[in-house]
Motif scaffolding. Structure first.
Motif, PDB file in Angstrom:
ATOM      1  N   LEU A   1      -5.986  -5.480 -12.081  1.00 48.56           N
ATOM      2  CA  LEU A   1      -5.319  -4.232 -11.742  1.00 48.56           C
ATOM      3  C   LEU A   1      -6.227  -3.039 -12.032  1.00 48.56           C
ATOM      4  O   LEU A   1      -6.300  -2.085 -11.247  1.00 48.56           O
ATOM      5  CB  LEU A   1      -4.018  -4.095 -12.534  1.00 48.56           C
ATOM      6  CG  LEU A   1      -2.784  -4.842 -12.016  1.00 48.56           C
ATOM      7  CD1 LEU A   1      -1.637  -4.689 -12.991  1.00 48.56           C
ATOM      8  CD2 LEU A   1      -2.385  -4.372 -10.635  1.00 48.56           C
TER       9      LEU A   1
ATOM     10  N   SER B   1      -9.619  -1.576  -8.422  1.00 50.76           N
ATOM     11  CA  SER B   1      -8.895  -0.363  -8.049  1.00 50.76           C
ATOM     12  C   SER B   1      -9.897   0.784  -8.009  1.00 50.76           C
ATOM     13  O   SER B   1     -11.106   0.592  -8.135  1.00 50.76           O
ATOM     14  CB  SER B   1      -7.784  -0.068  -9.074  1.00 50.76           C
ATOM     15  OG  SER B   1      -8.345   0.396 -10.293  1.00 50.76           O
ATOM     16  N   ASN B   2      -9.357   1.983  -7.862  1.00 49.94           N
ATOM     17  CA  ASN B   2     -10.196   3.185  -7.857  1.00 49.94           C
ATOM     18  C   ASN B   2     -10.272   3.826  -9.234  1.00 49.94           C
ATOM     19  O   ASN B   2     -10.594   5.009  -9.358  1.00 49.94           O
ATOM     20  CB  ASN B   2      -9.634   4.197  -6.853  1.00 49.94           C
ATOM     21  CG  ASN B   2      -8.208   4.615  -7.215  1.00 49.94           C
ATOM     22  OD1 ASN B   2      -7.551   3.978  -8.050  1.00 49.94           O
ATOM     23  ND2 ASN B   2      -7.730   5.664  -6.598  1.00 49.94           N
TER      24      ASN B   2
ATOM     25  N   VAL C   1     -13.014   3.687  -4.059  1.00 48.07           N
ATOM     26  CA  VAL C   1     -12.785   2.425  -3.342  1.00 48.07           C
ATOM     27  C   VAL C   1     -13.919   2.137  -2.367  1.00 48.07           C
ATOM     28  O   VAL C   1     -14.328   0.985  -2.185  1.00 48.07           O
ATOM     29  CB  VAL C   1     -11.427   2.474  -2.601  1.00 48.07           C
ATOM     30  CG1 VAL C   1     -11.242   1.252  -1.713  1.00 48.07           C
ATOM     31  CG2 VAL C   1     -10.287   2.571  -3.614  1.00 48.07           C
TER      32      VAL C   1
ATOM     33  N   ALA D   1      -8.295  -3.616  -3.616  1.00 41.28           N
ATOM     34  CA  ALA D   1      -7.987  -2.318  -4.211  1.00 41.28           C
ATOM     35  C   ALA D   1      -6.988  -1.533  -3.373  1.00 41.28           C
ATOM     36  O   ALA D   1      -6.151  -0.804  -3.918  1.00 41.28           O
ATOM     37  CB  ALA D   1      -9.273  -1.514  -4.393  1.00 41.28           C
TER      38      ALA D   1
ATOM     39  N   ASN E   1      -3.571  -2.623  -4.245  1.00 39.44           N
ATOM     40  CA  ASN E   1      -3.301  -2.607  -5.674  1.00 39.44           C
ATOM     41  C   ASN E   1      -2.402  -1.415  -5.999  1.00 39.44           C
ATOM     42  O   ASN E   1      -2.752  -0.272  -5.703  1.00 39.44           O
ATOM     43  CB  ASN E   1      -4.629  -2.493  -6.430  1.00 39.44           C
ATOM     44  CG  ASN E   1      -4.460  -2.586  -7.939  1.00 39.44           C
ATOM     45  OD1 ASN E   1      -3.373  -2.456  -8.472  1.00 39.44           O
ATOM     46  ND2 ASN E   1      -5.570  -2.811  -8.623  1.00 39.44           N
TER      47      ASN E   1
ATOM     48  N   THR F   1      -3.999   1.519  -7.797  1.00 37.82           N
ATOM     49  CA  THR F   1      -4.834   2.413  -6.999  1.00 37.82           C
ATOM     50  C   THR F   1      -4.038   3.634  -6.549  1.00 37.82           C
ATOM     51  O   THR F   1      -4.521   4.777  -6.608  1.00 37.82           O
ATOM     52  CB  THR F   1      -5.390   1.678  -5.772  1.00 37.82           C
ATOM     53  OG1 THR F   1      -6.228   0.604  -6.222  1.00 37.82           O
ATOM     54  CG2 THR F   1      -6.208   2.600  -4.890  1.00 37.82           C
TER      55      THR F   1
END
Length: 275
Positions: free
Chosen positions: A203, A207-208, A213, A224, A227, A230
């Motif tokens: 998680l 992600s960012n 991303v 991502a 997610n 994100t």
């Protein structure tokens, strides 16, 4: 929760035939749990100091990521990082609520609650509400340390910052219910924490949270984009950077409601089955 909580719930609940309203039950249990948390000085000190190592490790060790392609121009890495840490810090509070639930299950507290005119779901709501209080304390500490020591600045101003805190807490509230549903299944804090750690690692890193991303490998980029973390980080980051945030904020709150609507009944059904 302790025997004090049992007596408080019993006092306010009255008799089996005429218990107190659910709101009263939740209020009594939440107030007691929050008082217990604040009275534990060691736990409170750990809660206040917990954001510091995250700021030190991530803020210093990963600061070079500000030079990767796709990183927002003119944005300091600490300003990019703090919104992600806000979401993950709040998320830890949701996990701690689930951990406390496993302690209650194994200690037999919820089984004793069955002898009272008490809706067992109110125990879960109280744990979740306490998690929001704990998360608010952690977020205030995180933002204060980031501002005073590491030079974090919220470009959006105070009102967007408050909304960003609300978004982070909404994500924590939703995933906290998911963790509590898992707690009713695992019933052991060690197993729950191992499973949560296994889930939270992708998680966070798929992600960012730490990188845009677009800077991720193609296969990780696809993960991502679906997610939920994100979307939460994107909403908080847009608010703190003073950028248009309405679509991402709306999407995050909607997703949090969906997760809560799915996880809360599972958690309540699970606690009825296991208590």
């Amino acid at each position: 929760m302790t025997a004090v909580a049992e007596r408080a719930a019993a006092r306010d609940a009255g008799t089996r035939d005429g218990g107190a309203p659910v709101a009263t039950q939740v209020g009594v249990l939440t107030a007691h749990t929050v008082r217990t948390m604040l009275a534990d000085r060691r736990l409170l000190l750990i809660t206040l100091l917990e954001p510091l190592p995250m700021l030190l490790v991530f803020g210093q060790a990963l600061s070079g990521l500000a030079r990767v392609p796709g990183f927002p121009p003119g944005v300091a890495y600490i300003d990019y990082l703090v919104p992600a840490l806000m979401v993950t810090t709040a998320l830890q509070s949701g996990l701690q609520s689930a951990t406390r639930l496993t302690d209650d299950l194994r200690g037999g507290l919820l089984s004793r609650f069955r002898a009272m005119p008490l809706w067992l779901g109110s125990v879960l709501v109280a744990q979740s509400a306490t998690g929001l209080v704990r998360g608010t304390i952690r977020l205030a500490t995180l933002i204060g340390l980031a501002w005073a020591v590491f030079g974090f600045r919220c470009r959006g101003g105070p009102l967007p910052l408050l909304l960003a805190i609300a978004v982070a807490l909404a994500v924590a509230w939703a995933l906290g219910w998911a963790f509590m549903a898992l707690a009713c299944w695992f019933r052991r804090a060690e197993t729950l924490q191992a499973a949560a750690g296994l889930a939270m690692f992708p998680l966070m890193f798929a992600s960012n949270a730490f990188l845009p991303v677009t800077a991720l490998p193609p296969w990780l980029r696809a993960v991502a984009r679906v997610n939920p973390l994100t979307h939460g980080v994107a909403a908080v980051r847009a608010l703190t950077l003073g950028r248009p945030a309405l679509p991402s904020v709306t999407a995050t709150f909607a997703l949090a409601l969906l997760v809560t609507a799915a996880a809360a009944p599972l958690a309540i059904r699970g606690v009825r089955r296991t208590a």
